[in-house]
Design a protein around this motif. Structure first.
Motif, PDB file in Angstrom:
ATOM      1  N   GLY A 131      54.990  26.181  38.404  1.00 50.83           N
ATOM      2  CA  GLY A 131      56.158  26.914  37.933  1.00 50.83           C
ATOM      3  C   GLY A 131      56.427  28.178  38.718  1.00 50.83           C
ATOM      4  N   ARG A 132      55.369  28.954  38.969  1.00 52.86           N
ATOM      5  CA  ARG A 132      55.565  30.235  39.660  1.00 52.86           C
ATOM      6  C   ARG A 132      55.874  30.043  41.153  1.00 52.86           C
ATOM      7  NH1 ARG A 132      49.583  32.824  39.089  1.00 52.86           N
ATOM      8  NH2 ARG A 132      50.024  32.163  36.964  1.00 52.86           N
ATOM      9  N   ASN A 133      55.672  28.811  41.667  1.00 56.74           N
ATOM     10  CA  ASN A 133      55.972  28.520  43.068  1.00 56.74           C
ATOM     11  C   ASN A 133      57.343  27.890  43.272  1.00 56.74           C
ATOM     12  OD1 ASN A 133      53.518  29.303  44.624  1.00 56.74           O
ATOM     13  ND2 ASN A 133      52.531  27.898  43.197  1.00 56.74           N
ATOM     14  N   ILE A 134      58.073  27.709  42.187  1.00 57.32           N
ATOM     15  CA  ILE A 134      59.437  27.195  42.266  1.00 57.32           C
ATOM     16  C   ILE A 134      60.379  28.297  41.795  1.00 57.32           C
ATOM     17  CG2 ILE A 134      61.072  25.502  41.329  1.00 57.32           C
ATOM     18  CD1 ILE A 134      58.829  23.494  41.193  1.00 57.32           C
ATOM     19  N   GLN A 163      59.515  16.408  35.091  1.00 53.19           N
ATOM     20  CA  GLN A 163      60.506  16.573  36.146  1.00 53.19           C
ATOM     21  C   GLN A 163      60.041  17.580  37.199  1.00 53.19           C
ATOM     22  OE1 GLN A 163      63.296  14.769  36.699  1.00 53.19           O
ATOM     23  NE2 GLN A 163      62.608  13.530  34.979  1.00 53.19           N
ATOM     24  N   LEU A 164      59.352  18.621  36.750  1.00 55.75           N
ATOM     25  CA  LEU A 164      58.817  19.599  37.689  1.00 55.75           C
ATOM     26  C   LEU A 164      57.749  18.949  38.575  1.00 55.75           C
ATOM     27  CD1 LEU A 164      59.744  22.579  37.809  1.00 55.75           C
ATOM     28  CD2 LEU A 164      57.593  23.203  36.717  1.00 55.75           C
ATOM     29  N   ASN A 165      56.849  18.174  37.949  1.00 57.87           N
ATOM     30  CA  ASN A 165      55.778  17.511  38.694  1.00 57.87           C
ATOM     31  C   ASN A 165      56.315  16.471  39.671  1.00 57.87           C
ATOM     32  OD1 ASN A 165      53.350  18.751  37.831  1.00 57.87           O
ATOM     33  ND2 ASN A 165      53.476  17.693  35.871  1.00 57.87           N
ATOM     34  N   PRO A 262      45.556  18.501  49.414  1.00 58.74           N
ATOM     35  CA  PRO A 262      45.645  19.875  48.904  1.00 58.74           C
ATOM     36  C   PRO A 262      44.755  20.076  47.683  1.00 58.74           C
ATOM     37  CG  PRO A 262      47.604  18.607  48.324  1.00 58.74           C
ATOM     38  CD  PRO A 262      46.810  17.756  49.255  1.00 58.74           C
ATOM     39  N   THR A 263      44.315  21.313  47.486  1.00 59.56           N
ATOM     40  CA  THR A 263      43.449  21.630  46.348  1.00 59.56           C
ATOM     41  C   THR A 263      44.215  22.282  45.212  1.00 59.56           C
ATOM     42  OG1 THR A 263      42.887  23.721  47.413  1.00 59.56           O
ATOM     43  CG2 THR A 263      41.403  21.872  47.792  1.00 59.56           C
ATOM     44  N   SER A 264      45.409  22.788  45.498  1.00 61.91           N
ATOM     45  CA  SER A 264      46.233  23.367  44.437  1.00 61.91           C
ATOM     46  C   SER A 264      47.681  23.344  44.889  1.00 61.91           C
ATOM     47  CB  SER A 264      45.800  24.806  44.131  1.00 61.91           C
ATOM     48  OG  SER A 264      46.001  25.622  45.257  1.00 61.91           O
ATOM     49  N   SER A 265      48.582  23.483  43.935  1.00 62.60           N
ATOM     50  CA  SER A 265      49.997  23.364  44.244  1.00 62.60           C
ATOM     51  C   SER A 265      50.548  24.653  44.844  1.00 62.60           C
ATOM     52  CB  SER A 265      50.785  23.009  42.986  1.00 62.60           C
ATOM     53  OG  SER A 265      50.701  24.067  42.047  1.00 62.60           O
ATOM     54  N   LYS A 292      58.730  32.802  54.135  1.00 63.06           N
ATOM     55  CA  LYS A 292      58.343  33.513  52.907  1.00 63.06           C
ATOM     56  C   LYS A 292      57.772  32.597  51.832  1.00 63.06           C
ATOM     57  CE  LYS A 292      62.809  33.479  50.480  1.00 63.06           C
ATOM     58  NZ  LYS A 292      63.907  34.281  49.930  1.00 63.06           N
ATOM     59  N   ARG A 293      57.807  31.275  52.042  1.00 56.46           N
ATOM     60  CA  ARG A 293      57.297  30.334  51.046  1.00 56.46           C
ATOM     61  C   ARG A 293      55.990  29.688  51.510  1.00 56.46           C
ATOM     62  NH1 ARG A 293      59.745  31.863  46.540  1.00 56.46           N
ATOM     63  NH2 ARG A 293      62.016  31.860  46.734  1.00 56.46           N
ATOM     64  N   LYS A 294      55.020  29.615  50.603  1.00 57.08           N
ATOM     65  CA  LYS A 294      53.762  28.926  50.882  1.00 57.08           C
ATOM     66  C   LYS A 294      53.903  27.479  50.419  1.00 57.08           C
ATOM     67  CE  LYS A 294      48.793  28.948  49.826  1.00 57.08           C
ATOM     68  NZ  LYS A 294      48.398  28.583  51.193  1.00 57.08           N
ATOM     69  N   THR A 295      53.578  26.546  51.288  1.00 58.28           N
ATOM     70  CA  THR A 295      53.638  25.116  50.933  1.00 58.28           C
ATOM     71  C   THR A 295      52.225  24.538  50.929  1.00 58.28           C
ATOM     72  OG1 THR A 295      54.015  24.557  53.258  1.00 58.28           O
ATOM     73  CG2 THR A 295      55.961  24.820  51.860  1.00 58.28           C
ATOM     74  N   PHE A 296      52.057  23.387  50.267  1.00 57.53           N
ATOM     75  CA  PHE A 296      50.700  22.845  50.195  1.00 57.53           C
ATOM     76  C   PHE A 296      50.492  21.577  51.007  1.00 57.53           C
ATOM     77  CE2 PHE A 296      52.887  21.293  46.397  1.00 57.53           C
ATOM     78  CZ  PHE A 296      52.499  19.971  46.259  1.00 57.53           C
ATOM     79  N   VAL A 297      51.501  21.173  51.790  1.00 61.90           N
ATOM     80  CA  VAL A 297      51.317  20.108  52.768  1.00 61.90           C
ATOM     81  C   VAL A 297      51.983  20.524  54.076  1.00 61.90           C
ATOM     82  CG1 VAL A 297      51.132  18.184  51.134  1.00 61.90           C
ATOM     83  CG2 VAL A 297      53.392  18.897  51.948  1.00 61.90           C
ATOM     84  N   SER A 298      51.672  19.796  55.129  1.00 62.57           N
ATOM     85  CA  SER A 298      52.249  20.081  56.436  1.00 62.57           C
ATOM     86  C   SER A 298      53.510  19.256  56.642  1.00 62.57           C
ATOM     87  CB  SER A 298      51.236  19.762  57.535  1.00 62.57           C
ATOM     88  OG  SER A 298      50.091  20.567  57.398  1.00 62.57           O
TER      89      SER A 298
END
Length: 556
Positions: A131-134, A163-165, A262-265, A292-298
């Motif tokens: 949630g906090r990453n969207i 829906q978020l997931n 990834p280990t976390s979202s 400015k955004r951190k992503t969890f995949v390449s």
């Protein structure tokens, strides 16, 4: 047993129990403290009723129509929450269908109810900070959509949580690309490499979750209260962007790169590209948002820009980011990184060595050189091409092909003219339907009628009229059948096996699967013979070749 030994065993057992309790306690804490940041929006009276007339649905000044082409065309206005509410009301049946086929696919892979419950537990822990990453704007839109979702799947989570997931499911699929069919290809040409010198972009979105999942393709036209108007190609309920263009002529398309699990979202890639499409008009602005955004995949994000008159690739991993501009007036993007910043990256080097991405890159380069200068029809022919380098036959559905016959959608952009072509089924072989964003965003189209530009439609691929297309359908049909029979260890009629082998004789997997079938029935000599045949064909990935080789070695 010696007293000292008994003591050691006793205290070791207690220590192990304590460790287990700590782990379980920690897991429970993470589970129950997960917060998807549900938007706090007070319930309000339904503003409109959905009205239906022929193929058109309307909800206030928002529309959804099922075009003659088979594509769903959505138009929504306003602030985030009310856009979501409109999408949900217009698409209620489509949302239910999309979720059903997605969950059914998961159940098909994981038939155990207990494991599915564990999977939900794991997903909640993994995505506990999703949630906090969207951004709040997109959470509000997703929340508005979720109000129209079914409660049939509440065992997975609330409609909003689900829906978020689902917006991070795309990223997890890319992280597991060694186990799934994910191999997108894209390119851009401009200047002397373009038929009219303006920027032209083509892409195949090869993200496969089954044929049913891809049945309802949708092009959505957004007129938000903030940012730029934009069009996005995807499926009902997906607010993130895989392929899109905004009113300034900025385009985004995404291509998976090599990722560790990834280990976390973090921020899902499709949400990042949605933000770029809605709020950027140049490559520089797009790159600033990506930074400015951190992503969890390449991921590689191909950005086309009418203002810049060219394209570039944002190469992003969870740790690093780079902007690759290439050289000359053409750029190609498959599934590996090309910038200096990633030239020594271990994962990227392994990807180049072991995947089919460099092969598809070389094939695209070959096709572009042969077809230069590129126009929309030549772009379509490249995206539809299923041969290997030097036009060799590498089998149908080979991941080394530009066209693997699994594409959810294929898109062609002409940013400076604000034109989009979207493929229709099957895969990218059906017609490419043309849309003029100038007319659509200026309110010059009537949603009660066909809104596409019929004069610019690219005809269906001649391949659909050939015997090879029928062979492709046979191959796909019998691949599913033989897999089922292998799991049951039951026989398949010999004539079906002969038809299957003849349907796709240059595809390595034809022979691997027949080898697996005979091995399941206890016929090792036949299994070994087919696995040997498989190894003599073009195999896309190092790990796939190793898999076949290991089967052969164990049974010699």
């Amino acid at each position: 047993m010696h007293k000292r030994t008994k003591k050691i065993v006793k205290y070791s057992g207690i220590a192990l129990l304590v460790i287990i309790l700590v782990i379980v306690g920690a897991a429970c804490y993470l589970y129950y403290s997960a917060d998807m940041l549900v938007p706090q929006i007070a319930p309000e009276k339904q503003a409109y009723q959905v009205e239906k007339k022929d193929s058109l649905r309307s909800y206030g000044d928002n529309y959804l129509r099922h075009s003659e082409s088979g594509l769903w065309e959505l138009m929504v206005h306003g602030d985030a929450f009310h856009r979501g509410v409109a999408i949900g009301n217009l698409s209620k049946d489509l949302l239910h269908y999309q979720e059903k086929v997605f969950v059914d696919q998961i159940k098909n892979i994981i038939p155990s109810e207990n494991y599915l419950k564990f999977l939900r537990f794991f997903t909640v822990i993994f995505n506990r900070n999703l949630g906090r990453n969207i951004p709040e704007e997109y959470r509000k839109e997703i929340y508005g959509i979720s109000l129209s979702c079914t409660h049939e799947y509440d065992f997975i989570g609330t409609p909003y949580e689900r829906q978020l997931n689902y917006h991070s499911a795309h990223d997890l699929g890319h992280a597991m690309q060694d186990y799934m069919l994910v191999g997108c290809s894209s390119f851009a040409s401009w200047g002397k490499n373009s038929a009219d010198s303006s920027l032209i972009i083509g892409r195949n979105f090869d993200f496969y979750v089954g044929d049913d999942f891809a049945r309802n393709k949708q092009i959505a036209f957004y007129i938000p209260d903030k940012g730029y108007k934009f069009a996005s190609v995807g499926w009902p309920g997906m607010t993130g962007v895989m392929s899109g263009m905004n009113e300034t002529g900025l385009t985004v398309t995404i291509n998976a790169a090599k990722s560790t699990m990834p280990t976390s979202s973090a921020t899902p890639i499709s949400i990042l590209t949605r933000e770029i499409l809605q709020y950027a008009s140049t490559i520089k602005e797009a790159y600033a948002i990506a930074q400015k955004r951190k992503t969890f995949v390449s991921e590689s994000i191909l950005i086309g820009s009418a203002k810049d008159g060219r394209a570039a690739i944002i190469e992003k991993s969870p740790e690093h980011i780079a902007l690759f501009a290439g050289e000359g007036e053409q750029i190609i993007c498959t599934n590996h990184y090309q910038s200096k910043e990633f030239s020594q990256d271990k994962g990227n080097l392994e990807n180049i060595l072991k995947s089919d991405s460099p092969y598809r890159y070389a094939r695209l380069k070959e096709l572009l050189k042969k077809n230069t200068p590129i126009d929309e029809r030549k772009a379509a022919s490249i995206l539809r091409n299923f041969k290997g380098i030097n036009n060799t036959d590498i089998g149908l559905c080979n991941e080394m092909s530009i066209n693997q016959f699994i594409a959810h959608h294929s898109v062609i952009f002409k940013p400076e003219k604000r034109l989009i072509w979207v493929s229709t089924s099957p895969w990218q072989c059906g017609k490419y339907i043309a849309y003029d964003l100038n007319k659509i965003f200026n309110g010059k189209v009537d949603f009660s009628k066909e809104i596409c530009d019929k004069l610019k439609i690219i005809p269906e691929d001649a391949f659909l009229k050939t015997s090879m297309y029928n062979q492709l359908l046979i191959y796909k049909k019998y691949t599913k059948l033989i897999r089922v029979q292998i799991n049951k260890r039951e026989r398949v009629a010999e004539n079906i096996l002969r038809i299957y082998e003849a349907s796709n004789p240059e595809m390595y997997y034809t022979y691997e699967l027949l080898g697996d079938y005979y091995h399941a029935l206890g016929n090792k000599p036949k299994a070994v013979n087919y696995w040997k045949k498989a190894l003599n064909k073009k195999i896309p990935k190092f790990d796939e070749r190793t898999r076949v080789q290991n089967k052969l070695t164990k049974n010699l």
